[in-house]
Design a protein around this motif. Structure first.
Motif, PDB file in Angstrom:
ATOM      1  N   UNK A 338      25.672  45.109  25.528  1.00 11.11           N
ATOM      2  CA  UNK A 338      26.275  45.744  24.354  1.00 11.11           C
ATOM      3  C   UNK A 338      27.575  45.205  24.002  1.00 11.11           C
ATOM      4  N   UNK A 339      27.493  44.744  22.679  1.00 12.06           N
ATOM      5  CA  UNK A 339      29.114  44.171  22.419  1.00 12.06           C
ATOM      6  C   UNK A 339      30.216  44.974  22.471  1.00 12.06           C
ATOM      7  N   UNK A 340      31.438  44.381  22.966  1.00  7.88           N
ATOM      8  CA  UNK A 340      32.777  45.022  23.052  1.00  7.88           C
ATOM      9  C   UNK A 340      33.539  44.626  21.968  1.00  7.88           C
ATOM     10  N   UNK A 341      34.156  45.504  21.373  1.00  8.39           N
ATOM     11  CA  UNK A 341      35.237  45.272  20.349  1.00  8.39           C
ATOM     12  C   UNK A 341      35.648  46.449  19.839  1.00  8.39           C
ATOM     13  N   UNK A 342      36.974  46.283  19.170  1.00  6.67           N
ATOM     14  CA  UNK A 342      37.843  47.689  18.610  1.00  6.67           C
ATOM     15  C   UNK A 342      36.735  48.051  17.693  1.00  6.67           C
ATOM     16  N   UNK A 343      36.665  49.507  17.763  1.00 10.57           N
ATOM     17  CA  UNK A 343      35.761  50.293  16.857  1.00 10.57           C
ATOM     18  C   UNK A 343      34.332  50.508  17.526  1.00 10.57           C
ATOM     19  N   UNK A 344      33.966  49.869  18.652  1.00 13.67           N
ATOM     20  CA  UNK A 344      32.744  50.254  19.134  1.00 13.67           C
ATOM     21  C   UNK A 344      33.080  50.912  20.453  1.00 13.67           C
ATOM     22  N   UNK A 345      32.009  52.126  20.594  1.00 15.08           N
ATOM     23  CA  UNK A 345      32.188  52.967  21.515  1.00 15.08           C
ATOM     24  C   UNK A 345      31.881  51.991  22.954  1.00 15.08           C
ATOM     25  N   UNK A 346      32.428  52.527  23.878  1.00 14.28           N
ATOM     26  CA  UNK A 346      32.186  52.035  25.293  1.00 14.28           C
ATOM     27  C   UNK A 346      30.854  52.454  25.913  1.00 14.28           C
ATOM     28  N   UNK A 347      30.174  51.532  26.395  1.00 13.67           N
ATOM     29  CA  UNK A 347      28.769  51.892  26.955  1.00 13.67           C
ATOM     30  C   UNK A 347      28.664  52.230  28.071  1.00 13.67           C
ATOM     31  N   UNK A 348      27.745  52.611  28.688  1.00 13.12           N
ATOM     32  CA  UNK A 348      27.815  52.924  30.298  1.00 13.12           C
ATOM     33  C   UNK A 348      28.024  51.884  31.124  1.00 13.12           C
ATOM     34  N   UNK A 349      27.689  50.460  30.750  1.00 16.75           N
ATOM     35  CA  UNK A 349      27.822  49.352  31.487  1.00 16.75           C
ATOM     36  C   UNK A 349      29.229  48.875  31.560  1.00 16.75           C
ATOM     37  N   UNK A 350      30.136  49.365  30.352  1.00 12.77           N
ATOM     38  CA  UNK A 350      31.539  49.026  30.240  1.00 12.77           C
ATOM     39  C   UNK A 350      32.394  50.084  31.049  1.00 12.77           C
ATOM     40  N   UNK A 351      31.841  51.272  30.852  1.00 12.52           N
ATOM     41  CA  UNK A 351      32.608  52.171  31.741  1.00 12.52           C
ATOM     42  C   UNK A 351      32.422  52.113  33.441  1.00 12.52           C
ATOM     43  N   UNK A 352      31.096  51.835  33.738  1.00 15.81           N
ATOM     44  CA  UNK A 352      31.011  51.444  35.071  1.00 15.81           C
ATOM     45  C   UNK A 352      31.638  50.258  35.630  1.00 15.81           C
ATOM     46  N   UNK A 353      31.969  49.288  34.819  1.00 15.01           N
ATOM     47  CA  UNK A 353      32.738  48.044  35.126  1.00 15.01           C
ATOM     48  C   UNK A 353      34.200  48.516  35.303  1.00 15.01           C
ATOM     49  N   UNK A 354      34.630  49.224  34.355  1.00 16.86           N
ATOM     50  CA  UNK A 354      36.168  49.624  34.676  1.00 16.86           C
ATOM     51  C   UNK A 354      36.422  50.350  35.809  1.00 16.86           C
ATOM     52  N   UNK A 355      35.291  51.403  36.104  1.00 18.57           N
ATOM     53  CA  UNK A 355      35.825  52.413  37.255  1.00 18.57           C
ATOM     54  C   UNK A 355      35.340  51.833  38.567  1.00 18.57           C
ATOM     55  N   UNK A 356      34.179  51.094  38.597  1.00 19.82           N
ATOM     56  CA  UNK A 356      33.580  50.608  39.938  1.00 19.82           C
ATOM     57  C   UNK A 356      33.865  49.403  40.200  1.00 19.82           C
ATOM     58  N   UNK A 357      34.160  48.418  39.270  1.00 15.60           N
ATOM     59  CA  UNK A 357      34.422  47.062  39.798  1.00 15.60           C
ATOM     60  C   UNK A 357      35.946  46.751  39.425  1.00 15.60           C
ATOM     61  N   UNK A 358      36.480  46.883  38.238  1.00 20.63           N
ATOM     62  CA  UNK A 358      37.880  46.512  37.963  1.00 20.63           C
ATOM     63  C   UNK A 358      38.744  47.329  38.550  1.00 20.63           C
ATOM     64  N   UNK A 359      38.904  48.630  38.532  1.00 21.26           N
ATOM     65  CA  UNK A 359      40.009  49.425  39.050  1.00 21.26           C
ATOM     66  C   UNK A 359      39.604  50.038  40.304  1.00 21.26           C
ATOM     67  N   UNK A 360      38.202  50.185  40.656  1.00 20.34           N
ATOM     68  CA  UNK A 360      37.627  50.667  41.842  1.00 20.34           C
ATOM     69  C   UNK A 360      38.325  52.293  42.010  1.00 20.34           C
ATOM     70  N   UNK A 361      38.446  53.084  41.081  1.00 24.88           N
ATOM     71  CA  UNK A 361      39.192  54.306  41.194  1.00 24.88           C
ATOM     72  C   UNK A 361      38.593  55.079  39.746  1.00 24.88           C
ATOM     73  N   UNK A 362      38.986  56.282  39.681  1.00 26.19           N
ATOM     74  CA  UNK A 362      38.956  57.075  38.637  1.00 26.19           C
ATOM     75  C   UNK A 362      39.751  56.598  37.528  1.00 26.19           C
ATOM     76  N   UNK A 363      39.338  56.474  36.123  1.00 25.24           N
ATOM     77  CA  UNK A 363      40.082  55.741  35.057  1.00 25.24           C
ATOM     78  C   UNK A 363      40.123  56.865  33.843  1.00 25.24           C
ATOM     79  N   UNK A 364      41.359  56.960  33.060  1.00 26.22           N
ATOM     80  CA  UNK A 364      41.553  57.913  31.982  1.00 26.22           C
ATOM     81  C   UNK A 364      41.715  56.972  30.934  1.00 26.22           C
ATOM     82  N   UNK A 365      40.861  56.873  29.903  1.00 27.19           N
ATOM     83  CA  UNK A 365      40.963  56.001  28.832  1.00 27.19           C
ATOM     84  C   UNK A 365      41.366  57.034  27.664  1.00 27.19           C
ATOM     85  N   UNK A 366      42.501  56.681  27.009  1.00 32.96           N
ATOM     86  CA  UNK A 366      43.030  57.214  25.849  1.00 32.96           C
ATOM     87  C   UNK A 366      43.038  56.621  24.474  1.00 32.96           C
ATOM     88  N   UNK A 367      43.356  57.367  23.470  1.00 29.91           N
ATOM     89  CA  UNK A 367      43.637  56.800  22.212  1.00 29.91           C
ATOM     90  C   UNK A 367      42.393  55.856  21.532  1.00 29.91           C
TER      91      UNK A 367
END
Length: 475
Positions: A338-367
């Motif tokens: 699924x495409x990424x870009x401002x205005x598009x909601x984050x998909x499961x694959x995006x959230x998983x990447x941020x939490x499980x691959x990039x930061x490897x810990x719980x993430x709070x996304x704001x704004x």
RNA sequence: UCCUCAGUAGCUCAGUCGGUUAGAGCACCUGACUGUUAAUCAGGGGGUCCUAGGUUCAAGUCCUAGCUGGGGAGCCA
């Protein structure tokens, strides 16, 4: 009767001990009475061993039976699943595998359990099979552990908020507003469905329905919770919630429980601080109070459970805003389904990447962009984002969703108009912004998703006693 | 709702290229065994092969539709 010792009388008067108590600092040599369900029986012609469980702990107590002292027919009836009461002497066990055992003196059978038709066996069953016998699955080690932990978490939630001066507020389960904006709702009606009254416009005439208007089961207690917070200060709700979405996943239920704190004078940072502290408190509470059940689940269900719980407890959650999250995703070099870009909601694959691959810990996304979030969220000065926050957990995804609420009457009213929401149904909500409005914030925690994380179970249907999902309302 | 995988004994599963009487382990029953630990050992009973059509001399096996369940996605907590 005075001065007379009567065996039956003694038996009647002896107080039942819980197995949990007998297993810790056992008073060896004492006569005890236990009651519970047989997990296994084994042995030979001369001696039998019964593993008895009463639900007070995941551990069984071993009952030792000298077969010569008991009737053969009685012993035959003590099969897996049977319910019995045992009186006997508590003794140190000479065998390996347990420290304590009861040398049976008297056994009473409360409920026989036909071994040929009883579906539970001594060996492991699949979660899918156990789900089909949800009325009996409490009797397994796994579900005993899960539901003891579920209880402990419910208790800890009340304790956490009570200790901090929050008030437990009961918001309605039947609601007359269909503008809560969280998905399809279940209708509540006493109209005769075979003969629904129709008005002159061809619409359903609810004037003769029980409440005289269209009503549904609630999808959230938030809006009513805000009303309470804007006087009581800090409140929380903890109750059932209903979504008539056709969601068939291991993370969705049609009936689930949600915790929704709502706090006057909290901005988004206060809100995040509370969410993180709250989740860590619950993890710490489970580690301290559910040690044996967690150890069992760690051994049998999820080898990484305890490590993951401790890791989340010991590390700060990452806090980034939506725009930063999008930048990380677009510069990651990954190909997204699924495409990424401002205005598009984050998909499961995006959230998983941020939490499980990039930061490897719980993430709070704001704004987040205002277009993909609810009408009641506080609008930022940039005109394009709102003060939303999603807490993302490894393996679970979104476990908390919340925001600072829009307290400005005009801004809120304009947003309602923009989104064409029925303003007439929200007059009471708008009134709180008209009369002594205050900055405030809150969030919703999905109770079952939290239990999933806490137990290492993989399907949400296995952390609620009787799951309601599309095409399934058995039990 | 979409994609995908599966459905055979009470449970978990095997079943070859379509081939004649459908198997295993566990569970259950019977027996043996002086303290077991998912007890062990010997024997025994147990089948709507998900349902309905179809192809074929012949279907557990191939085809079509449906039902149920798992996983993934969407919606969300």
């Amino acid at each position: 009767m005075r001065g007379e010792i009567h065996i039956g009388f003694l038996y009647q008067m002896m107080k039942r001990s819980k197995i949990k108590e007998l297993l810790k600092s056992p008073p060896f040599g004492k006569e005890v009475l236990v009651k519970g369900w047989v997990r296994t029986k084994r042995g030979n012609r001369n001696i039998a061993f019964i593993a008895l469980n009463d639900g007070s702990t995941i551990n069984n107590i071993q009952i030792v039976v000298d077969t010569a002292s008991f009737d053969d027919n009685l012993l035959k009836e003590i099969s897996t699943g049977a319910c019995i009461a045992v009186e006997g002497m508590l003794a140190e066990s000479p065998g390996k595998g347990q420290n304590v055992e009861i040398q049976a003196r008297k056994i009473e059978i409360y409920g026989k359990c036909d071994a040929e038709t009883y579906p539970l066996q001594k060996k492991g069953h699949s979660m899918e099979f156990l789900r089909e016998i949800a009325h009996l699955r409490f009797r397994t080690n796994t579900f005993g552990a899960v539901f003891r932990i579920r209880h402990a978490m419910a208790f800890a939630i009340h304790k956490y908020f009570n200790d901090r001066g929050f008030y437990y507020l009961h918001t309605p389960i039947i609601t007359g507003s269909d503008c809560e904006g969280a998905g399809e709702m279940f209708h509540v009606t006493t109209l005769d469905l075979k003969n629904v009254p129709i008005d002159t416009d061809g619409e359903i005439d609810f004037s003769n329905d029980f409440f005289g208007k269209e009503t549904n089961l609630t999808v959230s207690g938030q809006l009513e919770g805000e009303l309470g917070a804007l006087s009581l200060g800090e409140i929380y709700t903890f109750g059932p919630t209903f979504r008539a979405e056709n969601s068939n996943t291991p993370r969705h239920l049609a009936e689930f429980w949600m915790i929704e704190p709502e706090m006057a004078f909290y901005d988004l940072n206060d809100n995040m601080d509370l969410a993180e502290d709250f989740l860590k408190y619950l993890i710490a509470y489970a580690l301290e109070n559910c040690t044996e059940d967690l150890q069992f689940l760690n051994d049998m269900i999820d080898r990484d459970l305890l490590g993951r719980l401790r890791f989340v407890l010991d590390n700060e959650f990452v806090r980034i805003n939506y725009t930063e999250a999008v930048n990380i995703l677009t510069t990651s070099g990954r190909k997204w389904e699924f495409p990424v870009g401002f205005g598009r909601d984050l998909q499961a694959e995006h959230e998983r990447y941020l939490v499980e691959t990039h930061f490897k810990r719980p993430v709070i996304i704001t704004d987040y962009p205002k277009e993909i979030k609810a009408f009641y969220m506080k609008q930022n000065d940039d005109g394009r984002t709102v003060r939303a926050m999603d807490v993302l957990f490894p393996g679970i995804g979104e476990i908390i969703g919340g925001s600072q609420r829009e307290e400005d009457y005009d801004k809120l009213k304009n947003r309602i108009t923009e989104l064409k929401l029925p303003e007439k149904d929200l007059w009471w909500y708008l009134d709180t912004r008209k009369f002594g409005t205050a900055p405030h914030s809150g969030f919703g925690l999905g109770f079952e998703r939290m239990i999933l994380f806490m137990t290492g179970m993989s399907n949400i249907r296995d952390v609620i006693p009787f799951p309601r999902t599309p095409k399934n309302a058995e039990f």
